[in-house]
Design an enzyme around this catalytic site. Sequence first.
Site, PDB file in Angstrom:
ATOM      1  N   ASN A  66       0.292  -1.047   0.138  1.00  0.00           N
ATOM      2  CA  ASN A  66       0.003  -0.069  -0.151  1.00  0.00           C
ATOM      3  C   ASN A  66       0.913   0.754   0.456  1.00  0.00           C
ATOM      4  O   ASN A  66       1.786   1.251   0.487  1.00  0.00           O
ATOM      5  CB  ASN A  66      -0.930  -0.369   1.091  1.00  0.00           C
ATOM      6  CG  ASN A  66      -0.246   0.593   2.807  1.00  0.00           C
ATOM      7  OD1 ASN A  66      -0.472   1.889   2.430  1.00  0.00           O
ATOM      8  ND2 ASN A  66       0.284   0.267   3.179  1.00  0.00           N
ATOM      9  N   GLY A  69       0.077   7.030   2.138  1.00  0.00           N
ATOM     10  CA  GLY A  69       0.633   8.325   2.255  1.00  0.00           C
ATOM     11  C   GLY A  69      -0.225   9.408   3.091  1.00  0.00           C
ATOM     12  O   GLY A  69      -0.487  10.411   3.294  1.00  0.00           O
ATOM     13  N   LEU A  70      -1.310   8.232   4.129  1.00  0.00           N
ATOM     14  CA  LEU A  70      -1.163   8.959   5.588  1.00  0.00           C
ATOM     15  C   LEU A  70      -2.411   9.675   5.566  1.00  0.00           C
ATOM     16  O   LEU A  70      -2.201  11.269   5.418  1.00  0.00           O
ATOM     17  CB  LEU A  70      -0.514  10.001   6.489  1.00  0.00           C
ATOM     18  CG  LEU A  70       0.948   8.572   6.756  1.00  0.00           C
ATOM     19  CD1 LEU A  70       1.863   8.767   7.785  1.00  0.00           C
ATOM     20  CD2 LEU A  70      -0.063   7.658   8.117  1.00  0.00           C
ATOM     21  N   ASN A  96      -3.198   7.330  16.244  1.00  0.00           N
ATOM     22  CA  ASN A  96      -1.413   7.335  15.869  1.00  0.00           C
ATOM     23  C   ASN A  96      -1.218   8.411  15.137  1.00  0.00           C
ATOM     24  O   ASN A  96      -1.936   9.238  14.719  1.00  0.00           O
ATOM     25  CB  ASN A  96      -1.562   6.329  14.598  1.00  0.00           C
ATOM     26  CG  ASN A  96      -0.506   6.705  13.889  1.00  0.00           C
ATOM     27  OD1 ASN A  96       0.061   6.849  12.746  1.00  0.00           O
ATOM     28  ND2 ASN A  96       0.399   5.298  13.887  1.00  0.00           N
ATOM     29  N   ASN A 123       4.015   7.463  14.914  1.00  0.00           N
ATOM     30  CA  ASN A 123       4.599   7.164  13.748  1.00  0.00           C
ATOM     31  C   ASN A 123       5.635   7.802  13.197  1.00  0.00           C
ATOM     32  O   ASN A 123       5.738   7.962  12.360  1.00  0.00           O
ATOM     33  CB  ASN A 123       3.248   7.006  12.826  1.00  0.00           C
ATOM     34  CG  ASN A 123       3.759   5.806  11.588  1.00  0.00           C
ATOM     35  OD1 ASN A 123       4.344   5.446  11.092  1.00  0.00           O
ATOM     36  ND2 ASN A 123       2.760   5.735  10.416  1.00  0.00           N
ATOM     37  N   CYS A 126       6.235   5.375   8.478  1.00  0.00           N
ATOM     38  CA  CYS A 126       5.804   5.446   7.410  1.00  0.00           C
ATOM     39  C   CYS A 126       6.604   5.345   6.249  1.00  0.00           C
ATOM     40  O   CYS A 126       7.310   6.199   6.004  1.00  0.00           O
ATOM     41  CB  CYS A 126       5.168   6.505   7.317  1.00  0.00           C
ATOM     42  SG  CYS A 126       3.514   6.033   5.371  1.00  0.00           S
ATOM     43  N   ASN A 188       6.114  -2.043  10.980  1.00  0.00           N
ATOM     44  CA  ASN A 188       5.079  -0.655  10.291  1.00  0.00           C
ATOM     45  C   ASN A 188       6.032  -1.813   9.359  1.00  0.00           C
ATOM     46  O   ASN A 188       6.194  -3.050   9.081  1.00  0.00           O
ATOM     47  CB  ASN A 188       5.954  -0.087  10.302  1.00  0.00           C
ATOM     48  CG  ASN A 188       4.865   1.691   9.776  1.00  0.00           C
ATOM     49  OD1 ASN A 188       4.204   0.155   8.157  1.00  0.00           O
ATOM     50  ND2 ASN A 188       4.926   2.453   9.738  1.00  0.00           N
ATOM     51  N   THR A 189       4.857  -1.674   8.036  1.00  0.00           N
ATOM     52  CA  THR A 189       5.587  -2.085   6.814  1.00  0.00           C
ATOM     53  C   THR A 189       7.171  -1.949   6.178  1.00  0.00           C
ATOM     54  O   THR A 189       7.352  -1.551   6.648  1.00  0.00           O
ATOM     55  CB  THR A 189       4.701  -2.141   5.486  1.00  0.00           C
ATOM     56  OG1 THR A 189       4.490  -0.382   5.415  1.00  0.00           O
ATOM     57  CG2 THR A 189       3.023  -1.742   6.030  1.00  0.00           C
ATOM     58  N   GLY A 261      -3.550  -5.881  11.412  1.00  0.00           N
ATOM     59  CA  GLY A 261      -3.533  -5.079  10.436  1.00  0.00           C
ATOM     60  C   GLY A 261      -4.889  -5.668   8.656  1.00  0.00           C
ATOM     61  O   GLY A 261      -6.090  -5.876   8.792  1.00  0.00           O
TER      62      GLY A 261
END
Lengths: 308, 296
Positions: A66, A69-70, A96, A123, A126, A188-189, A261
Amino acid sequence: MLEVQIAGVNWKNPVTVASGTFSAREAARWYDPGRLGALTAKGVAIEAWEGNPTPRIAETWGGMLNAVGLQNPGVDSFIEQELPFLENFETPVIVNLAGHSIEEYVAVASRLNETAVAMLELNISCPNIKEGGIGFGSDPDMAARVTEAVRQATQKPLIVKLTPNVGDIAAIARAVENAGADAISMINTLLGMKIDVHNAKPVLANWTGGLSGPAIKPVAVRMVWQVRQAVSLPIIGMGGIMSGEDAVEFLMAGANAVAVGTAGLLDPAAPVRILKEIEQFMELRHYKSVEEIRQTGRMMGGRTERHG
Amino acid sequence: MTKQLASNPFSKRYEIIRHSQLTEAVWQLVLAYDQKAEPGQFVNLYLDEADLLLPRPISVCRQEEGKLTLVYAIRGEGTRRLARREPGQALRVSQPLGKGYETDYLQKGQTALLIGGGLGIPPLLHLAETLAAREIGLTTALGYRDDSFLLEEFQKTGAEVNFIVEPPFSFAERFDPPSSATASSEPGTDFAAVLREMSAEKEAPRGQVTDLLAGRQWEVDACFACGPKAMLQKVTAQLAEMGKPVQVSLEERMGCGYGACVGCVCRVLDPKGRAISRKVCVDGPVFWGSEVIWNA
């Protein structure tokens, strides 16, 4: 039997949701979000962010990329529109925090300090924004600086979310522990990319994106285990949890709680199913508490990790 | 790994009744499905295989008593595997998702124009059948890339069926009836013959659906479109020139399909003219063409 305490906050069970994969409004159509140990809201910044262009999603084997972009409405709109709904449920709310700079993180933390939010999750991990995010999370000194600054801006328990896209995650964990973090959430990813070979171009408009799903679980379990050797903070473990047994793996690696998630994107009710499966596992293996599972993990013996 | 929930209202397993190929790449899947879908809504299909996890969101093509028809194209490994699922097997399918076409404002006796391109055509059949049942007059403008499909079904709604095909092809040969199509037709109606007659009357139409649309003044009360974004943008502009608003169904790559992941956004103008983000999966997929910011 299921209750845990994370940085002084009581959770009725060890299951929350991973930030950015959960919408309380949508989830509430299929189950009572109050059944979860905590609710983690999507990343929120001081101003509204548009996020990245589409396509933002790509399927990969055993997972997905994904590059959202927040995208978020900004903290004021969040407090007005989203927070009251999240607080309808009998469970702690974690928000977050997103930012491009230390000042932005501090501003959003200060703003949320005035609310009834139970915990904040910083966070710094990201992979999908140009400045901030992972830039802070991949360097121990930067991670410490932003953690320290936000620490001073809020009395709320502060969770710092770590990125796996680093050489030595234990060093980052130690840095944020020393800087005043109350808990760590991870991972995170993983930064990834997919190319559409028929059109000879990347699938994601952002070119790269964050990999999540069961494909990353072994990496996540390994990193939780490494960080558990390095710090004494509570850890919220996540990364490809699809079942109760997956969640138990994280607990045995040293996590105090877990977050679901990607599984929730495939089935909105996955977090409550996984919770039930943890309970079934505990009955089957005669565990009396979540802490006992974690202690069992510590007694697995074997190699002691010292250098990441 | 992906264990099934005993009872989960979001998705359940439904039996495949029929699964057949319409053209080289396009397949038709009929499920025993008991939930009500509005025209323009979609369902998530789950392969429930460990390596391909994401749902395939597919628009509803047709809804009959206890039956749901979906038409999809093979575009990758997931749809290739989907095509191998056989009647008698079950598939996990979500409840109907998204916001479909607004049709409440149409009255009996009024008329609607349905504009479709490629895989945007199937959802218009559900709309056509729904509107036909309300005695709303129908005209279609359908654009196919190569082989056409579902034309008989549109004919059966009583619609004036206009269509166009991109590359040159042999018209009569194309409509030699496949045996299965003849068998499924209503007794006494040879649709292949009807289509041959159409082709004899007119020059085989070639080009894009926007060429078809530009060809005449459309006297209709409502317009509905579905297809690739570039087509929808042009259709919206063409119809705006004729003073006709159009509802468009957008396609965007989705993650969850139910509003959690924020993967499938589009930009639209709010009533005050400000640009805002909307989720295609829950706020759409249907929007008014005039509110979409096309080059966002």
